[in-house]
Design a protein around this motif. Sequence first.
Motif, short mmCIF file in Angstrom:
data_model
loop_
_atom_site.label_atom_id
_atom_site.label_comp_id
_atom_site.label_asym_id
_atom_site.label_seq_id
_atom_site.Cartn_x
_atom_site.Cartn_y
_atom_site.Cartn_z
N GLY A 12 6.99 -59.87 39.24
CA GLY A 12 5.99 -59.10 39.96
C GLY A 12 5.98 -59.43 41.44
O GLY A 12 6.77 -60.25 41.92
N LEU A 37 6.84 -48.83 45.70
CA LEU A 37 5.87 -48.74 44.61
C LEU A 37 5.06 -47.46 44.74
O LEU A 37 4.61 -47.11 45.83
CB LEU A 37 4.92 -49.94 44.65
N PHE A 97 2.80 -48.75 50.20
CA PHE A 97 3.90 -49.69 50.34
C PHE A 97 5.10 -49.08 51.05
O PHE A 97 5.37 -47.88 50.92
CB PHE A 97 4.36 -50.16 48.95
N GLY A 98 5.83 -49.92 51.78
CA GLY A 98 7.13 -49.53 52.28
C GLY A 98 8.14 -49.57 51.14
O GLY A 98 7.81 -49.93 50.00
N GLN A 136 7.72 -48.78 39.83
CA GLN A 136 8.72 -49.17 40.82
C GLN A 136 10.08 -48.66 40.40
O GLN A 136 10.58 -48.96 39.32
CB GLN A 136 8.77 -50.71 40.98
N TYR A 148 1.20 -49.39 38.98
CA TYR A 148 2.24 -48.89 39.87
C TYR A 148 3.54 -48.75 39.10
O TYR A 148 3.82 -49.50 38.16
CB TYR A 148 2.48 -49.85 41.03
N LEU A 178 4.18 -52.12 37.11
CA LEU A 178 3.40 -53.25 37.62
C LEU A 178 1.91 -52.96 37.54
O LEU A 178 1.44 -51.92 38.01
CB LEU A 178 3.78 -53.54 39.07
N LYS A 211 -6.69 -48.29 48.10
CA LYS A 211 -5.28 -48.15 47.79
C LYS A 211 -4.42 -48.75 48.88
O LYS A 211 -4.69 -48.64 50.07
CB LYS A 211 -4.91 -46.67 47.63
N LEU A 212 -3.34 -49.37 48.46
CA LEU A 212 -2.31 -49.85 49.37
C LEU A 212 -1.15 -48.86 49.38
O LEU A 212 -0.77 -48.36 48.34
CB LEU A 212 -1.79 -51.20 48.91
N TYR A 245 -5.06 -51.48 38.76
CA TYR A 245 -4.11 -50.46 39.19
C TYR A 245 -2.85 -50.52 38.34
O TYR A 245 -2.47 -51.59 37.86
CB TYR A 245 -3.69 -50.70 40.65
N PHE A 264 8.15 -56.58 50.69
CA PHE A 264 7.43 -55.33 50.87
C PHE A 264 6.31 -55.50 51.88
O PHE A 264 5.52 -56.45 51.80
CB PHE A 264 6.80 -54.87 49.55
N LEU A 274 1.71 -45.31 43.07
CA LEU A 274 0.48 -45.51 42.31
C LEU A 274 0.36 -44.47 41.21
O LEU A 274 0.43 -43.26 41.47
CB LEU A 274 -0.72 -45.45 43.23
#
Lengths: 117, 116
Positions: B43, A43, B106-107, A37, A35, A90, B103-104, A33, B90, A45
């Motif tokens: 990261g 984050l 995120f806040g 930021q 991402y 990322l 897929k995640l 993946y 996070f 995608l």
Amino acid sequence: DGGITQSPKYLFRKEGQNVTLSCEQNLNHDAMYWYRQDPGQGLRLIYYSQIVNDFQKGDIAEGYSVSREKKESFPLTVTSAQKNPTAFYLCASTLTPGGGISGNTIYFGEGSWLTVV
Amino acid sequence: AQSVAQPEDQVNVAEGNPLTVKCTYSVSGNPYLFWYVQYPNRGLQFLLKYITGDNLVKGSYGFEAEFNKSQTSFHLKKPSALVSDSALYFCAVRAPNGGATNKLIFGTGTLLAVQP
């Protein structure tokens, strides 16, 4: 050591220039993946790839391109069409992305800073 | 659509005191929930996750989180904060039937500041 390696750590792009961020993993993970930021936005995608020679757009793919020619590599190109590329990028990866295995953890690289000059 | 909310942009706590970083989620079905920590210019590091089973999950560096289905929350906790815990945290959620995308979501992150 096993892990996800991103390079370079810092990259500067001139207006109208394409740049490529490298991401390599030796974890034998299937999915990878990218991402982006930005401060206060969490984050987002950009692209993801489940297997070699296949990838899909994420939520903010415009102005970016990727390739997945090898399982361990997933480079991201930031094109001149991306008008606001300054951000922290990322790369991440995880084992088998198929349905029913959604509990797998996604692991991240150390990130790359891209700045427009 | 699935979403995650971290209602506090910043949490301040004195060293040695307990800390809580809040997270609420919205997802259809039983969620998979994750916490990550990010130190400056680095990261994201995985802390812990809830998949199923015991609602109290223990993770790295003495952190734990409690899954509360009725309140749709997954707050991160630590009994005694350290200055070195100061970082950006996070919360993330993945729907159980997220398909092949895995897929995640995120806040927006919560900055934890631990004062000596």
